[in-house]
Design a protein around this motif. Structure first.
Motif, mmCIF file in Angstrom:
data_model
loop_
_atom_site.group_PDB
_atom_site.id
_atom_site.type_symbol
_atom_site.label_atom_id
_atom_site.label_comp_id
_atom_site.label_asym_id
_atom_site.label_seq_id
_atom_site.Cartn_x
_atom_site.Cartn_y
_atom_site.Cartn_z
ATOM 1 N N GLN A 56 50.256 30.946 7.369
ATOM 2 C CA GLN A 56 49.412 29.874 7.884
ATOM 3 C C GLN A 56 48.043 29.845 7.186
ATOM 4 N N ARG A 57 47.479 31.004 6.911
ATOM 5 C CA ARG A 57 46.185 31.066 6.225
ATOM 6 C C ARG A 57 46.270 30.380 4.863
ATOM 7 N N ALA A 58 47.285 30.728 4.077
ATOM 8 C CA ALA A 58 47.433 30.148 2.742
ATOM 9 C C ALA A 58 47.665 28.640 2.821
ATOM 10 N N TYR A 59 48.430 28.219 3.803
ATOM 11 C CA TYR A 59 48.728 26.797 3.952
ATOM 12 C C TYR A 59 47.455 26.026 4.301
ATOM 13 N N LEU A 60 46.666 26.562 5.213
ATOM 14 C CA LEU A 60 45.420 25.904 5.605
ATOM 15 C C LEU A 60 44.431 25.863 4.440
ATOM 16 N N VAL A 61 44.346 26.955 3.679
ATOM 17 C CA VAL A 61 43.456 26.979 2.513
ATOM 18 C C VAL A 61 43.900 25.936 1.494
ATOM 19 N N ARG A 62 45.209 25.766 1.351
ATOM 20 C CA ARG A 62 45.727 24.764 0.408
ATOM 21 C C ARG A 62 45.312 23.360 0.832
ATOM 22 N N ILE A 63 45.466 23.050 2.116
ATOM 23 C CA ILE A 63 45.059 21.717 2.603
ATOM 24 C C ILE A 63 43.559 21.513 2.384
ATOM 25 N N THR A 64 42.772 22.531 2.736
ATOM 26 C CA THR A 64 41.317 22.438 2.599
ATOM 27 C C THR A 64 40.915 22.240 1.143
ATOM 28 N N THR A 65 41.588 22.940 0.248
ATOM 29 C CA THR A 65 41.276 22.805 -1.179
ATOM 30 C C THR A 65 41.571 21.399 -1.674
ATOM 31 N N ARG A 66 42.698 20.863 -1.297
ATOM 32 C CA ARG A 66 43.051 19.511 -1.740
ATOM 33 C C ARG A 66 42.058 18.476 -1.224
ATOM 34 N N GLN A 67 41.682 18.607 0.045
ATOM 35 C CA GLN A 67 40.717 17.659 0.613
ATOM 36 C C GLN A 67 39.341 17.839 -0.023
ATOM 37 N N SER A 68 38.980 19.073 -0.315
ATOM 38 C CA SER A 68 37.695 19.333 -0.972
ATOM 39 C C SER A 68 37.684 18.750 -2.378
ATOM 40 N N LEU A 69 38.792 18.881 -3.090
ATOM 41 C CA LEU A 69 38.878 18.320 -4.439
ATOM 42 C C LEU A 69 38.709 16.802 -4.412
ATOM 43 N N ASN A 70 39.370 16.152 -3.469
ATOM 44 C CA ASN A 70 39.233 14.697 -3.352
ATOM 45 C C ASN A 70 37.779 14.310 -3.097
ATOM 46 N N ARG A 71 37.147 15.031 -2.189
ATOM 47 C CA ARG A 71 35.756 14.721 -1.848
ATOM 48 C C ARG A 71 34.815 15.088 -2.990
ATOM 49 N N LEU A 72 35.120 16.161 -3.702
ATOM 50 C CA LEU A 72 34.269 16.595 -4.807
ATOM 51 C C LEU A 72 34.242 15.545 -5.918
ATOM 52 N N ARG A 73 35.381 14.946 -6.185
ATOM 53 C CA ARG A 73 35.422 13.910 -7.227
ATOM 54 C C ARG A 73 34.623 12.688 -6.809
ATOM 55 N N THR A 74 34.685 12.332 -5.532
ATOM 56 C CA THR A 74 33.895 11.208 -5.032
ATOM 57 C C THR A 74 32.415 11.549 -5.031
ATOM 58 N N LYS A 75 32.101 12.795 -4.676
ATOM 59 C CA LYS A 75 30.715 13.233 -4.597
ATOM 60 C C LYS A 75 30.033 13.175 -5.950
ATOM 61 N N ARG A 76 30.781 13.418 -7.013
ATOM 62 C CA ARG A 76 30.194 13.357 -8.351
ATOM 63 C C ARG A 76 29.690 11.955 -8.661
ATOM 64 N N LEU A 77 30.407 10.968 -8.173
ATOM 65 C CA LEU A 77 29.966 9.594 -8.384
ATOM 66 C C LEU A 77 28.701 9.322 -7.580
ATOM 67 N N ARG A 78 28.616 9.868 -6.351
ATOM 68 C CA ARG A 78 27.424 9.672 -5.525
ATOM 69 C C ARG A 78 26.195 10.303 -6.156
ATOM 70 N N LYS A 79 26.384 11.426 -6.828
ATOM 71 C CA LYS A 79 25.246 12.121 -7.416
ATOM 72 C C LYS A 79 24.588 11.311 -8.530
ATOM 73 N N GLU A 80 25.353 10.410 -9.142
ATOM 74 C CA GLU A 80 24.797 9.596 -10.212
ATOM 75 C C GLU A 80 23.683 8.690 -9.707
ATOM 76 N N THR A 81 23.685 8.391 -8.407
ATOM 77 C CA THR A 81 22.645 7.532 -7.842
ATOM 78 C C THR A 81 21.657 8.324 -6.988
ATOM 79 N N TYR A 82 21.795 9.653 -6.970
ATOM 80 C CA TYR A 82 20.905 10.495 -6.182
ATOM 81 C C TYR A 82 19.511 10.483 -6.806
ATOM 82 N N VAL A 83 18.483 10.408 -5.977
ATOM 83 C CA VAL A 83 17.112 10.346 -6.472
ATOM 84 C C VAL A 83 16.602 11.755 -6.762
ATOM 85 N N GLY A 84 16.317 12.038 -8.026
ATOM 86 C CA GLY A 84 15.791 13.342 -8.413
ATOM 87 C C GLY A 84 16.867 14.403 -8.529
ATOM 88 N N PRO A 85 16.467 15.643 -8.784
ATOM 89 C CA PRO A 85 17.425 16.747 -8.906
ATOM 90 C C PRO A 85 18.184 16.989 -7.604
#
Length: 298
Positions: A56-85
């Motif tokens: 169960q631990r490995a399965y939950l980590v797998r789901i979390t990783t996939r969802q994090s990857l999806n959000r991380l790719r979207t977040k990179r686009l948001r950072k392009e409009t972030y003000v300052g560092p």
């Protein structure tokens, strides 16, 4: 959620929640995004036939990783409009985190900033392999790559991070001593004291997120950094105070100006001098410094 005492799915999720949050936070650098990922993980987990899941631990980590990857790719686009560092969202952490050297290093501001330079897949592989010691086959299932490809990605990411991370391990007591010297010099407006504690090529990154005036770009060099500090927080007409704390498992300061929280300051120390100053002023990123956030690698 249902009563964890009677619901196996909830019981498993709650048992691993702190681990899943730590995985998501190390991949995203945002507690807000990590909480969203946990909600998405939960919604997918309750649809799984839990009784048929061997690990169960490995399965939950797998789901979390996939969802994090999806959000991380979207977040990179948001950072392009972030003000300052952009800096990671600081977390107030318990003494237990600070005492766990491996965990404290993995969530340190210095390393989290280095992780920002990796691609989403490289970051996921590095975090799972180097921080959480997940096997290559499990990582492959989480990121949609072959185990052989994951090995190559892990090697490339490790080499990239090692070239940018501090070369010497610094104990919390050493970091605390350097930070205390910086605090004394800052609160007393001792310019020479600031110069003495800063490395010649120190880098200051200030994140105001558009809500507060940041340095428009990283500032390099002790004299330039001191001029920036004196021209801002060091003004003689403000009441400046610093509260020592533990943020992301490492000694840090909560900086108050005229009694109000202005930001959180974390540092990177090498050879008993500060080589990195990370100052988070964006109010939206300061919501996790009022209470401790539990983190774990297990």
């Amino acid at each position: 959620m249902s009563d964890p005492a009677t619901d196996p799915a909830t019981e498993a999720f709650v048992a691993h929640r702190n681990l899943l949050f730590t995985v998501a936070y190390e991949m995203l650098g945002s507690a807000t995004d990590a909480e969203d990922v946990l909600q998405e993980t939960w919604l997918r987990w309750v649809k799984v036939a839990v009784g048929q899941v061997r690990d169960q631990r490995a399965y939950l980590v797998r789901i979390t990783t996939r969802q994090s990857l999806n959000r991380l790719r979207t977040k990179r686009l948001r950072k392009e409009t972030y003000v300052g560092p952009w800096l990671p969202e600081p977390l107030l952490t318990s003494p237990d985190v600070a005492q766990d050297i491996e965990l404290a290093e993995s969530v340190s501001m210095a390393l989290m900033i280095v992780l920002e330079t990796l691609s989403p897949t490289e970051r996921a592989v590095f975090v799972l392999r180097e921080v959480f010691d997940v096997g290559y086959h499990e990582i492959a299932a989480a990121v949609g790559k072959t185990p052989a490809a994951v090995r190559q990605i892990a090697h490339r990411a490790r080499r990239h991070v090692d070239a940018r991370r501090p070369r010497q391990a610094v104990s919390p007591s050493q970091t605390r001593a350097v930070l205390e010297s910086f605090q004394r010099a800052l609160e007393t407006r001792n310019l020479q004291g600031l110069l003495d504690v800063l490395a010649p090529q120190v880098v200051l990154i200030a994140d105001g997120g558009g809500a507060k005036q940041p340095a428009p770009r990283p500032i390099t060099g002790s004299e330039k950094v001191v001029r920036f500090i004196v021209g801002g927080l060091g003004k003689s007409d403000v009441c400046l105070a610093c509260d020592p704390t533990v943020v992301n498992g490492n000694p840090a300061l909560i900086v108050r100006v005229d009694g109000e929280i202005d930001g959180v300051l974390a540092i990177r120390v090498e050879n008993a001098r500060i080589t990195g100053l990370y100052y988070v002023r964006n109010p939206q990123k300061l919501t996790r410094i009022a209470s401790e956030t539990p983190l774990t690698l297990r």
